[in-house]
Design a protein around this motif. Structure first.
Motif, short mmCIF file in Angstrom:
data_model
loop_
_atom_site.label_atom_id
_atom_site.label_comp_id
_atom_site.label_asym_id
_atom_site.label_seq_id
_atom_site.Cartn_x
_atom_site.Cartn_y
_atom_site.Cartn_z
N ARG A 435 0.90 -1.19 -0.06
CA ARG A 435 0.04 0.30 0.03
C ARG A 435 0.84 1.15 -0.20
NH1 ARG A 435 -4.71 -2.45 4.17
NH2 ARG A 435 -5.62 -3.65 2.50
N GLU A 436 1.98 1.15 0.69
CA GLU A 436 2.97 2.33 0.65
C GLU A 436 3.69 2.63 -0.75
OE1 GLU A 436 3.85 4.91 2.85
OE2 GLU A 436 2.04 3.87 3.89
N ALA A 437 3.76 1.44 -1.31
CA ALA A 437 4.42 1.50 -2.93
C ALA A 437 3.14 1.94 -3.64
CB ALA A 437 4.70 -0.12 -3.34
N MET A 438 2.05 1.79 -3.24
CA MET A 438 0.80 2.53 -4.21
C MET A 438 0.79 3.93 -4.18
SD MET A 438 -2.28 -0.28 -3.70
CE MET A 438 -3.43 0.66 -4.88
N LYS A 439 1.20 4.10 -2.99
CA LYS A 439 0.93 5.74 -2.51
C LYS A 439 2.10 6.48 -3.11
CE LYS A 439 -1.49 5.47 1.98
NZ LYS A 439 -0.96 5.61 3.34
N SER A 440 3.43 5.86 -3.13
CA SER A 440 4.62 6.35 -3.63
C SER A 440 4.37 6.74 -5.21
CB SER A 440 5.68 5.82 -3.08
OG SER A 440 5.66 4.19 -3.75
N ARG A 441 3.73 5.63 -5.76
CA ARG A 441 3.72 5.92 -7.15
C ARG A 441 2.36 6.45 -7.59
NH1 ARG A 441 6.53 1.42 -6.02
NH2 ARG A 441 8.05 0.66 -7.51
N ASP A 442 1.63 7.03 -6.65
CA ASP A 442 0.50 7.61 -6.91
C ASP A 442 -0.61 6.55 -7.79
OD1 ASP A 442 -1.27 9.88 -6.67
OD2 ASP A 442 -0.80 10.89 -8.70
N VAL A 443 -0.72 5.50 -7.27
CA VAL A 443 -1.47 4.53 -7.78
C VAL A 443 -2.96 4.71 -7.25
CG1 VAL A 443 -2.15 2.32 -8.44
CG2 VAL A 443 0.31 3.26 -8.74
N LYS A 444 -4.12 4.89 -7.74
CA LYS A 444 -5.31 4.90 -6.90
C LYS A 444 -6.08 3.74 -7.27
CE LYS A 444 -4.88 9.49 -5.76
NZ LYS A 444 -3.88 9.80 -6.26
N LYS A 445 -6.72 3.26 -6.33
CA LYS A 445 -7.39 1.95 -6.28
C LYS A 445 -8.93 2.33 -7.09
CE LYS A 445 -9.50 -1.67 -3.69
NZ LYS A 445 -9.78 -2.59 -2.53
N ILE A 446 -9.30 1.57 -8.01
CA ILE A 446 -10.52 1.74 -8.73
C ILE A 446 -11.66 1.43 -7.80
CG2 ILE A 446 -11.90 1.37 -10.72
CD1 ILE A 446 -9.20 0.84 -12.33
N PRO A 447 -12.52 2.24 -7.54
CA PRO A 447 -13.66 1.77 -6.54
C PRO A 447 -14.68 0.82 -7.27
CG PRO A 447 -14.09 4.03 -7.39
CD PRO A 447 -12.71 3.57 -7.68
N GLY A 448 -15.11 -0.18 -6.53
CA GLY A 448 -16.19 -1.17 -7.17
C GLY A 448 -17.37 -0.49 -7.09
#
Length: 581
Positions: A435-448
């Motif tokens: 999850r930290e890696a997602m934040k650092s790469r500015d990757v947003k989770k697609i909401p269902g």
């Protein structure tokens, strides 16, 4: 100069047998007779033959053009038109700029041809610039030019400008309506495409084949079966079903709206008019509905009836095997491709990797990726990662995830899958690291989210949604469902809640998933016995799948769920996927 007219007309009538050599002979005659520089109308026709006709050659057309001392607007238009429909439409835009720079008179046709090039090249900013010039030159009263501009805006995704232009048009023709209906359908506004289609009838317009193709596409995206059926009724009334492309679109619409049986009836009624696309579309429909046996039967029937099966036919049949769990049939089909003269591409390999991965044969799936004659794309590694999540193979999941990162993937799904693999093993530190890696790469989770159509209105739900006007009744129905399914023996599958929280919190999190909210709304908003149709943008949750099966039994409802990959038809406590998805 009547004999020149006769020569040009003769060439125009021989377009099927005309060659570049003939055009060059005509050019030579023009030059030697002294008419090339002075007889502008015939020269323009020569350029058109060279740039537009099947025998033409764009590079030769440009060479002819550069021999002209004072090219007319029509000369420029002939070349711009040819370039706009050629393999490099951006060259037409460059010619338009050159024409404008040297103060050559641009007319409505020049703008129209260049705008068509913008549409093919998806050149949004250039289209806006030409629009401003159309207004400056006073060409905005030209209905055909406005329609072309409308079509460009729709194709480049500038739907706001397309709608604004449409609303400002003092005179519209059927092409104007078609351009906007198709643009809205192909863009992000299928609901508006259907509304515009209805408005046509109200305003006295008669939709044609192009209109219904756009409207059917919109219905397919939304799963709007009721609207799709109405359009199908109109097609039959107007005898538009004589058009094979329209019939193919109807088959596709019914297939994507959850009615493979209705799609098949249209397919059967076409008789001997079926095209290759017709067969492929029907096989895909059966595949999406998990009817692998019927899909393979059609695939075999294609060969018997003499229809040449192409790469799409094989891909459709492989996907059908994939959804139905027909692993050996799928592998046999894949192996047969070499003997059929159809070379497998990366999508065929991807389908086989997914087929093996879903069956838990991860090592074989990995070996397929490594043995491919072409470079594996992101989808193959994503398929393997998804299979690793299903079967809990942490080591291979980490390897697939590294490959995806190396390839530059920024898909939130890749991170979420790896996180879920760790969460299933309760490796919460690793979950946090992902999850930290997602934040650092500015990757947003697609909401269902899920949506359902009731009385022609689309209702959209997200997890834990309380924004709906009837949310109190929906939640009350969910409480009732919760009690009923537990009495039926249901136990919440909390392993699908991949968060470090308590058991009760996990059960509550599962209860208000978007697909459950949509089904609950369907139960309170439709009469008893009416099928409920729901579409979800992501894969259906395993717990929701289990609950909806029970709901279909308790409430005696058929529930049709379309997720991002396939259909689930729930009836009498069972699902058409046979719990394999």
């Amino acid at each position: 100069m009547a004999y020149l007219d006769s020569l040009i007309q003769k060439c125009n009538s021989l377009t099927l047998t005309l060659t570049l050599s003939h055009i060059k002979q005509l050019q030579a005659h023009f030059i030697t007779s002294g008419h090339f520089q002075f007889c502008t109308s015939h020269r323009t026709k020569l350029l058109e033959l060279c740039s537009i006709s099947p025998a033409g050659d764009l590079s030769h057309a440009t060479r002819i053009f550069h021999q002209i001392q004072n090219p007319s607007t029509n000369d420029w238009n002939a070349v711009v038109r040819g370039l706009a429909s050629g393999p490099e439409p951006t060259k037409a835009i460059s010619w338009y700029r050159t024409m404008s720079r040297y103060s050559h008179r641009v007319d409505a046709l020049t703008c129209s041809f260049t705008l068509k090039a913008c549409a093919r090249a998806l050149a949004r900013s250039e289209a806006i610039q030409i629009h401003s010039q159309v207004l400056r030159f006073g060409f905005d009263a030209d209905v055909l030019l406005q329609t072309t501009l409308l079509d460009v805006y729709a194709k480049v995704g500038n739907l706001d400008s397309a709608e604004k232009l449409f609303d400002e048009m003092s005179v519209r023709d059927i092409a104007s309506w078609n351009a906007l209906v198709s643009g809205l359908a192909q863009g992000s506004r299928p609901s508006e495409a259907i509304a515009l289609f209805k408005r046509m009838g109200v305003e006295g317009w008669k939709p044609n084949e192009v209109t219904v193709l756009g409207a059917l596409s919109a219905c397919s995206q939304l799963g709007a079966s009721k609207e799709g059926e109405k359009i199908h009724g109109y097609i039959m009334e107007q005898k538009l079903d004589m058009n094979v492309q329209v019939c193919n679109a109807v088959i596709d619409m019914y297939g994507k709206c959850g009615f493979a049986d209705k799609a098949y009836r249209v397919f059967e009624n076409m008789g001997g008019r079926k095209s290759l696309v017709t067969w492929n579309t029907m096989i895909m429909a059966f595949g999406m509905h998990g009817d692998g046996a019927k899909a393979l039967e059609l695939f075999e029937q294609m060969g018997i009836t003499g229809v040449h099966r192409d790469a799409v036919s094989y891909l459709a049949a492989l996907c059908a095997c994939n959804h139905a769990g027909l692993v050996e049939d799928g592998l046999r089909l894949f192996d047969s491709m070499a003997g059929s003269g159809v070379r497998p591409n990366v999508k065929h390999y991807g389908s086989v990797v997914d087929l093996l991965g879903r069956a838990g044969r991860l090592k074989e799936a990995y070996d397929i990726i490594n043995s491919m004659p072409m470079f594996p794309d992101l989808v193959l590694w994503q398929s393997l990662l998804g299979a690793c999540k299903t079967y809990g193979n942490v080591e291979m999941a980490e390897f697939a995830s590294r490959k995806l990162l190396e390839m530059g993937s920024k898909s939130c799904g890749d991170f979420v899958l790896l996180s879920n693999v760790y969460a299933a093993r309760e490796r919460w530190n690793d979950v946090g690291r992902v999850r930290e890696a997602m934040k650092s790469r500015d990757v947003k989770k697609i909401p269902g989210f899920s949506y359902i159509e009731v009385d022609g209105v689309i209702h959209k739900f997200i997890n834990g949604d309380q924004s709906h006007a009837n949310w109190c009744e929906i939640y009350s129905k969910l409480d009732e469902i919760k009690f009923q399914v537990k009495a039926y023996g249901y136990v919440a599958e909390t392993n699908f809640v991949l968060h470090d929280i308590g058991q009760e919190e996990k059960e509550n999190a599962l209860c208000y998933h978007s697909e459950k909210l949509a089904v609950a709304f369907g139960l309170i908003s439709t009469s008893e016995g009416t099928p409920i149709q729901v579409i979800k943008n992501l894969r259906i949750c395993g717990d929701c799948h289990a609950v909806i099966k029970i709901i279909s039994k308790i409430y005696d409802r058929e529930i049709i769920m379309r997720d991002r990959a396939r259909f689930h038809r729930f009836k009498e406590g069972l699902c058409s996927c046979r719990d394999y998805w």
